[in-house]
Design a protein around this motif. Sequence first.
Motif, PDB file in Angstrom:
ATOM      1  N   TYR A  24      41.176 -10.492  15.079  1.00 53.47           N
ATOM      2  CA  TYR A  24      40.828 -11.179  13.833  1.00 53.47           C
ATOM      3  C   TYR A  24      39.656 -12.148  14.000  1.00 53.47           C
ATOM      4  O   TYR A  24      38.936 -12.417  13.041  1.00 53.47           O
ATOM      5  N   ALA A  25      39.422 -12.649  15.196  1.00 51.41           N
ATOM      6  CA  ALA A  25      38.245 -13.489  15.429  1.00 51.41           C
ATOM      7  C   ALA A  25      36.975 -12.662  15.214  1.00 51.41           C
ATOM      8  O   ALA A  25      35.995 -13.144  14.632  1.00 51.41           O
ATOM      9  N   VAL A  26      36.995 -11.414  15.649  1.00 50.91           N
ATOM     10  CA  VAL A  26      35.853 -10.518  15.440  1.00 50.91           C
ATOM     11  C   VAL A  26      35.697 -10.221  13.948  1.00 50.91           C
ATOM     12  O   VAL A  26      34.586 -10.255  13.407  1.00 50.91           O
ATOM     13  N   GLU A  27      36.813  -9.936  13.269  1.00 49.68           N
ATOM     14  CA  GLU A  27      36.732  -9.645  11.838  1.00 49.68           C
ATOM     15  C   GLU A  27      36.218 -10.852  11.058  1.00 49.68           C
ATOM     16  O   GLU A  27      35.413 -10.704  10.136  1.00 49.68           O
ATOM     17  N   ALA A  28      36.664 -12.038  11.409  1.00 47.35           N
ATOM     18  CA  ALA A  28      36.201 -13.244  10.715  1.00 47.35           C
ATOM     19  C   ALA A  28      34.678 -13.373  10.824  1.00 47.35           C
ATOM     20  O   ALA A  28      34.004 -13.719   9.846  1.00 47.35           O
ATOM     21  N   LYS A  29      34.122 -13.043  11.988  1.00 43.58           N
ATOM     22  CA  LYS A  29      32.667 -13.084  12.154  1.00 43.58           C
ATOM     23  C   LYS A  29      31.990 -12.026  11.294  1.00 43.58           C
ATOM     24  O   LYS A  29      30.959 -12.289  10.674  1.00 43.58           O
ATOM     25  N   LEU A  30      32.558 -10.819  11.252  1.00 42.70           N
ATOM     26  CA  LEU A  30      31.999  -9.749  10.418  1.00 42.70           C
ATOM     27  C   LEU A  30      31.944 -10.161   8.945  1.00 42.70           C
ATOM     28  O   LEU A  30      31.019  -9.792   8.220  1.00 42.70           O
ATOM     29  N   LEU A  31      32.951 -10.911   8.526  1.00 40.16           N
ATOM     30  CA  LEU A  31      33.074 -11.305   7.118  1.00 40.16           C
ATOM     31  C   LEU A  31      32.412 -12.654   6.831  1.00 40.16           C
ATOM     32  O   LEU A  31      32.458 -13.120   5.696  1.00 40.16           O
ATOM     33  N   ASP A  32      31.834 -13.286   7.846  1.00 41.63           N
ATOM     34  CA  ASP A  32      31.270 -14.634   7.699  1.00 41.63           C
ATOM     35  C   ASP A  32      32.286 -15.596   7.111  1.00 41.63           C
ATOM     36  O   ASP A  32      31.976 -16.417   6.247  1.00 41.63           O
ATOM     37  N   ALA A  33      33.518 -15.470   7.573  1.00 40.92           N
ATOM     38  CA  ALA A  33      34.621 -16.270   7.039  1.00 40.92           C
ATOM     39  C   ALA A  33      34.737 -17.595   7.786  1.00 40.92           C
ATOM     40  O   ALA A  33      34.825 -17.620   9.015  1.00 40.92           O
ATOM     41  N   VAL A  34      34.751 -18.664   7.031  1.00 36.53           N
ATOM     42  CA  VAL A  34      34.970 -19.991   7.603  1.00 36.53           C
ATOM     43  C   VAL A  34      36.478 -20.237   7.705  1.00 36.53           C
ATOM     44  O   VAL A  34      36.985 -20.719   8.706  1.00 36.53           O
ATOM     45  N   ASP A  35      37.187 -19.875   6.646  1.00 36.55           N
ATOM     46  CA  ASP A  35      38.646 -20.018   6.584  1.00 36.55           C
ATOM     47  C   ASP A  35      39.236 -18.612   6.526  1.00 36.55           C
ATOM     48  O   ASP A  35      39.107 -17.927   5.512  1.00 36.55           O
ATOM     49  N   PHE A  36      39.843 -18.173   7.612  1.00 33.78           N
ATOM     50  CA  PHE A  36      40.372 -16.808   7.691  1.00 33.78           C
ATOM     51  C   PHE A  36      41.877 -16.874   7.934  1.00 33.78           C
ATOM     52  O   PHE A  36      42.320 -17.064   9.074  1.00 33.78           O
ATOM     53  N   PRO A  37      42.678 -16.751   6.887  1.00 32.65           N
ATOM     54  CA  PRO A  37      44.139 -16.925   7.006  1.00 32.65           C
ATOM     55  C   PRO A  37      44.816 -16.121   8.115  1.00 32.65           C
ATOM     56  O   PRO A  37      45.743 -16.644   8.748  1.00 32.65           O
ATOM     57  N   PRO A  38      44.414 -14.861   8.398  1.00 32.38           N
ATOM     58  CA  PRO A  38      45.113 -14.148   9.475  1.00 32.38           C
ATOM     59  C   PRO A  38      45.054 -14.865  10.829  1.00 32.38           C
ATOM     60  O   PRO A  38      45.963 -14.705  11.641  1.00 32.38           O
ATOM     61  N   LEU A  39      44.020 -15.672  11.054  1.00 32.34           N
ATOM     62  CA  LEU A  39      43.942 -16.412  12.320  1.00 32.34           C
ATOM     63  C   LEU A  39      44.936 -17.566  12.389  1.00 32.34           C
ATOM     64  O   LEU A  39      45.159 -18.135  13.458  1.00 32.34           O
ATOM     65  N   LYS A  40      45.538 -17.909  11.265  1.00 31.36           N
ATOM     66  CA  LYS A  40      46.506 -19.010  11.218  1.00 31.36           C
ATOM     67  C   LYS A  40      47.953 -18.526  11.356  1.00 31.36           C
ATOM     68  O   LYS A  40      48.881 -19.324  11.329  1.00 31.36           O
ATOM     69  N   ARG A  41      48.149 -17.227  11.496  1.00 32.09           N
ATOM     70  CA  ARG A  41      49.504 -16.674  11.578  1.00 32.09           C
ATOM     71  C   ARG A  41      50.168 -17.104  12.889  1.00 32.09           C
ATOM     72  O   ARG A  41      49.686 -16.787  13.969  1.00 32.09           O
ATOM     73  N   PRO A  42      51.299 -17.803  12.801  1.00 33.58           N
ATOM     74  CA  PRO A  42      51.954 -18.294  14.020  1.00 33.58           C
ATOM     75  C   PRO A  42      52.806 -17.217  14.705  1.00 33.58           C
ATOM     76  O   PRO A  42      53.187 -16.217  14.092  1.00 33.58           O
ATOM     77  N   ILE A  43      53.097 -17.448  15.960  1.00 30.11           N
ATOM     78  CA  ILE A  43      53.929 -16.519  16.738  1.00 30.11           C
ATOM     79  C   ILE A  43      55.257 -16.260  16.038  1.00 30.11           C
ATOM     80  O   ILE A  43      55.751 -15.137  16.001  1.00 30.11           O
ATOM     81  N   GLU A  44      55.842 -17.300  15.454  1.00 32.25           N
ATOM     82  CA  GLU A  44      57.138 -17.155  14.785  1.00 32.25           C
ATOM     83  C   GLU A  44      57.076 -16.118  13.657  1.00 32.25           C
ATOM     84  O   GLU A  44      58.066 -15.454  13.360  1.00 32.25           O
ATOM     85  N   SER A  45      55.936 -15.994  13.036  1.00 25.98           N
ATOM     86  CA  SER A  45      55.759 -15.012  11.968  1.00 25.98           C
ATOM     87  C   SER A  45      55.969 -13.589  12.481  1.00 25.98           C
ATOM     88  O   SER A  45      56.528 -12.746  11.788  1.00 25.98           O
TER      89      SER A  45
END
Length: 150
Positions: A24-45
């Motif tokens: 998802y770090a790569v995808e966030a760069k592709l999308l020029d995303a500053v706030d990318f919710p998938p990167l905030k998904r915790p292990i517990e999820s």
Amino acid sequence: MIKKLQNHKLEISKQMHSLFQLSYAVEAKLLDAVDFPPLKRPIESYQESKTTFYGYLEHGVLAGIIEISHSQNHTRINSLVVSPMYFRRGIGGTLLEFVFDAFDSAVFVVETGANNKPATQLYKSLGFKEIEQWETDFGIRKVRFEKRVD
């Protein structure tokens, strides 16, 4: 080799979280995303998720994951990630083909960022058709694809 992942086990969910973060770090760069919710998904999820996860293992290393929700005749691909170390080896396509074969569904649905060209090209190459595009609250244009099986 593809196998069902025991996401409720802490060590497995940690491995999954790590792979999702890399991809998802790569995808966030592709999308020029500053706030990318998938990167905030915790292990517990991952541990508590009721979705089903399948992993692609190469020489014992978790190289890709597909997460799905399946109902009577509908399968949603919630996520598909591949480790950047394993990009362009056909792993994403192999995981999708596995799901097509494993689940008897009339419709398969997947969403991604509209500017994620590798993902959109993969989905189109496997028979998915674009259904709609929309802007998210966090500034990313998304696209929904469907594949209907007759």
